[in-house]
Design a protein around this motif. Structure first.
Motif, PDB file in Angstrom:
ATOM      1  N   LEU A  55      46.492 -36.576  52.255  1.00 41.27           N
ATOM      2  CA  LEU A  55      45.992 -36.548  50.949  1.00 41.27           C
ATOM      3  C   LEU A  55      45.493 -37.856  50.331  1.00 41.27           C
ATOM      4  O   LEU A  55      44.501 -37.863  49.585  1.00 41.27           O
ATOM      5  N   GLN A  56      46.223 -38.896  50.744  1.00 40.71           N
ATOM      6  CA  GLN A  56      45.706 -40.348  50.527  1.00 40.71           C
ATOM      7  C   GLN A  56      44.510 -40.618  51.100  1.00 40.71           C
ATOM      8  O   GLN A  56      43.526 -41.045  50.446  1.00 40.71           O
ATOM      9  N   SER A  59      41.633 -38.550  49.497  1.00 43.64           N
ATOM     10  CA  SER A  59      41.653 -38.726  48.021  1.00 43.64           C
ATOM     11  C   SER A  59      40.405 -39.377  47.731  1.00 43.64           C
ATOM     12  O   SER A  59      39.531 -38.814  46.551  1.00 43.64           O
ATOM     13  N   ALA A  62      37.399 -36.670  48.153  1.00 45.25           N
ATOM     14  CA  ALA A  62      37.461 -35.901  46.980  1.00 45.25           C
ATOM     15  C   ALA A  62      37.021 -36.275  45.744  1.00 45.25           C
ATOM     16  O   ALA A  62      36.605 -35.494  45.045  1.00 45.25           O
ATOM     17  N   LEU A  63      37.476 -37.540  45.375  1.00 41.69           N
ATOM     18  CA  LEU A  63      36.999 -38.041  44.053  1.00 41.69           C
ATOM     19  C   LEU A  63      35.257 -37.981  44.085  1.00 41.69           C
ATOM     20  O   LEU A  63      34.691 -37.374  43.104  1.00 41.69           O
ATOM     21  N   PRO A 191      46.735 -43.447  44.662  1.00 45.48           N
ATOM     22  CA  PRO A 191      45.270 -42.713  44.790  1.00 45.48           C
ATOM     23  C   PRO A 191      45.390 -41.080  44.794  1.00 45.48           C
ATOM     24  O   PRO A 191      44.535 -40.613  44.095  1.00 45.48           O
ATOM     25  N   VAL A 192      46.244 -40.405  45.226  1.00 43.67           N
ATOM     26  CA  VAL A 192      46.783 -39.082  45.064  1.00 43.67           C
ATOM     27  C   VAL A 192      46.938 -38.683  43.459  1.00 43.67           C
ATOM     28  O   VAL A 192      46.401 -37.638  43.050  1.00 43.67           O
ATOM     29  N   LEU A 195      43.520 -38.994  41.956  1.00 43.45           N
ATOM     30  CA  LEU A 195      42.718 -37.914  42.256  1.00 43.45           C
ATOM     31  C   LEU A 195      43.249 -36.466  41.169  1.00 43.45           C
ATOM     32  O   LEU A 195      42.520 -35.894  40.752  1.00 43.45           O
ATOM     33  N   ALA A 196      44.536 -36.503  41.391  1.00 40.89           N
ATOM     34  CA  ALA A 196      44.998 -35.148  40.608  1.00 40.89           C
ATOM     35  C   ALA A 196      44.768 -35.230  39.092  1.00 40.89           C
ATOM     36  O   ALA A 196      44.294 -34.166  38.549  1.00 40.89           O
ATOM     37  N   THR A 199      40.914 -34.432  38.961  1.00 43.85           N
ATOM     38  CA  THR A 199      40.599 -33.221  39.057  1.00 43.85           C
ATOM     39  C   THR A 199      40.866 -32.191  37.870  1.00 43.85           C
ATOM     40  O   THR A 199      40.225 -31.512  37.498  1.00 43.85           O
ATOM     41  N   VAL A 295      37.776 -30.282  45.825  1.00 43.46           N
ATOM     42  CA  VAL A 295      39.010 -31.029  46.218  1.00 43.46           C
ATOM     43  C   VAL A 295      39.342 -30.158  47.373  1.00 43.46           C
ATOM     44  O   VAL A 295      40.179 -30.666  48.268  1.00 43.46           O
ATOM     45  N   ILE A 299      40.154 -31.701  51.040  1.00 44.23           N
ATOM     46  CA  ILE A 299      41.693 -31.704  51.823  1.00 44.23           C
ATOM     47  C   ILE A 299      41.474 -30.976  53.245  1.00 44.23           C
ATOM     48  O   ILE A 299      41.969 -31.365  54.309  1.00 44.23           O
TER      49      ILE A 299
END
Length: 342
Positions: A55-56, A59, A62-63, A191-192, A195-196, A199, A295, A299
């Motif tokens: 996830l890190q 991230s 994903a951003l 960073p996760v 991202l959360a 999002t 996102v 992942i």
């Protein structure tokens, strides 16, 4: 034992329902299958530390994918997003090791650069009528060159010799490095968490506010949206500004994680972010740009690359395997969707 003719046949409605569910969950099911296979081959894959590591690593992509998704929704396409992130992490490093600034100043410099890049793209597109892809491609090259000029093409850290012969004496403060390396409750990487938060805000805005509805309306039919009273040019500029700010935030996280300004940091960000954003079209059967799907796409790519690495797959095969799985998953999802509409 009943004969085949006595068995109840599936109704057309049942078949359509099954196809619809496969269309909506195909990518997610494939993601779960990948996790199961990788865990079977390498049990350490499913450890908490490794999952958060995935996830890190995902991230940042994903951003950037969230930013690309917003511009896709408005009918554009931000090709400069990788260069924006790369230039932002160089800007943060310059503030810290050359100007001896603090963490807040470095992050502020990143965000200001993101606003400037987004405004530049938006004004090129709305005022000068340059097509989105060409405008952002030009910005890509401008930023890719700009990040190299202050350091003469060198990565930036304590002790770097600048083109004027001076040596950098500043350093990365612990408060800044914590943004990229610390863990919330010693488990969840910061960073996760970022991202959360991004999002959640992006989903709420894009799916549940007038701003989001106008963004999608502009991307669907800009003329109709304008005739309905929407200030479409303003929304296009805002979409690119949002993309630039999100990309620059990703750049700040990169700098905080690696602890230097890396001139090669943005080499693969664009393609991975675009791949994740386009995968988002297939998630939940949306058939349109959507933040949550992007996102999930990031992942998906992160799980795939991490699993292949843990299984010692040759590095020169990884891109091919990633491409094959992505093409297969998307083809399956969209072909199922066409069948369900017949």
């Amino acid at each position: 034992m009943p004969s085949d003719s006595a068995l109840p046949a599936r109704s057309p409605r049942t078949r359509v329902s099954i196809r619809t569910q496969l269309e909506r969950t195909g990518i997610v099911l494939l993601l779960i299958a990948l996790i199961v296979v990788f865990t079977w081959r390498e049990p350490a894959f499913a450890s908490v530390d490794n999952l958060f590591s995935i996830l890190q690593a995902a991230s940042i992509v994903a951003l950037l994918a969230v930013g690309v998704t917003i511009t896709l929704a408005v009918g554009g396409f931000d090709l400069s997003i990788g260069s924006t992130a790369a230039t932002a992490q160089m800007a943060a490093s310059y503030v810290l090791v050359v100007w001896h600034g603090g963490a807040l100043e470095a992050i502020a410099a990143c965000l200001l650069l993101g606003v400037a890049a987004g405004l530049f793209n938006g004004l090129l597109i709305t005022r000068l009528r340059v097509p989105d892809q060409l405008a952002t491609l030009g910005t890509l090259f401008l930023l890719a060159g700009l990040q190299l000029i202050p350091t003469g093409g060198r990565s930036l850290a304590t002790g770097t010799i600048l083109p004027d012969g001076t040596e950098t004496t500043g350093s990365f403060p612990a408060a800044f490095l914590a943004v990229g390396r610390a863990r919330l409750f010693e488990v969840v990487p910061i960073p996760v968490v970022v991202l959360a938060a991004v999002t959640l805000v992006a989903v709420l805005i894009m799916e549940f506010t007038r701003w989001g509805r106008v963004i999608y309306a502009t991307g669907g039919n800009e003329t109709a949206a304008r005739l309905a009273g929407a200030l479409t040019s303003r929304y296009r500029v805002l979409a690119y500004v949002a993309s630039g700010v999100i990309a620059s935030l990703g750049g700040a996280l990169i700098a905080a994680r690696v602890g230097r300004g890396d001139v090669g940091a943005g080499n693969s960000l664009l393609l991975d972010a675009v791949a994740a954003a386009l995968i988002g079209y297939a998630v939940w059967g949306a058939k349109r740009p959507n933040v949550l799907g992007a996102v999930v796409g990031a992942i998906f790519v992160g799980v795939l690359l991490n699993g292949l690495t843990m299984l010692n797959a040759p590095y020169y095969m990884q891109d091919f395997i990633k491409g094959a799985l992505l093409v297969g998953a998307l083809a399956f999802t969209f072909s199922i969707g066409r069948e369900s509409r017949r």
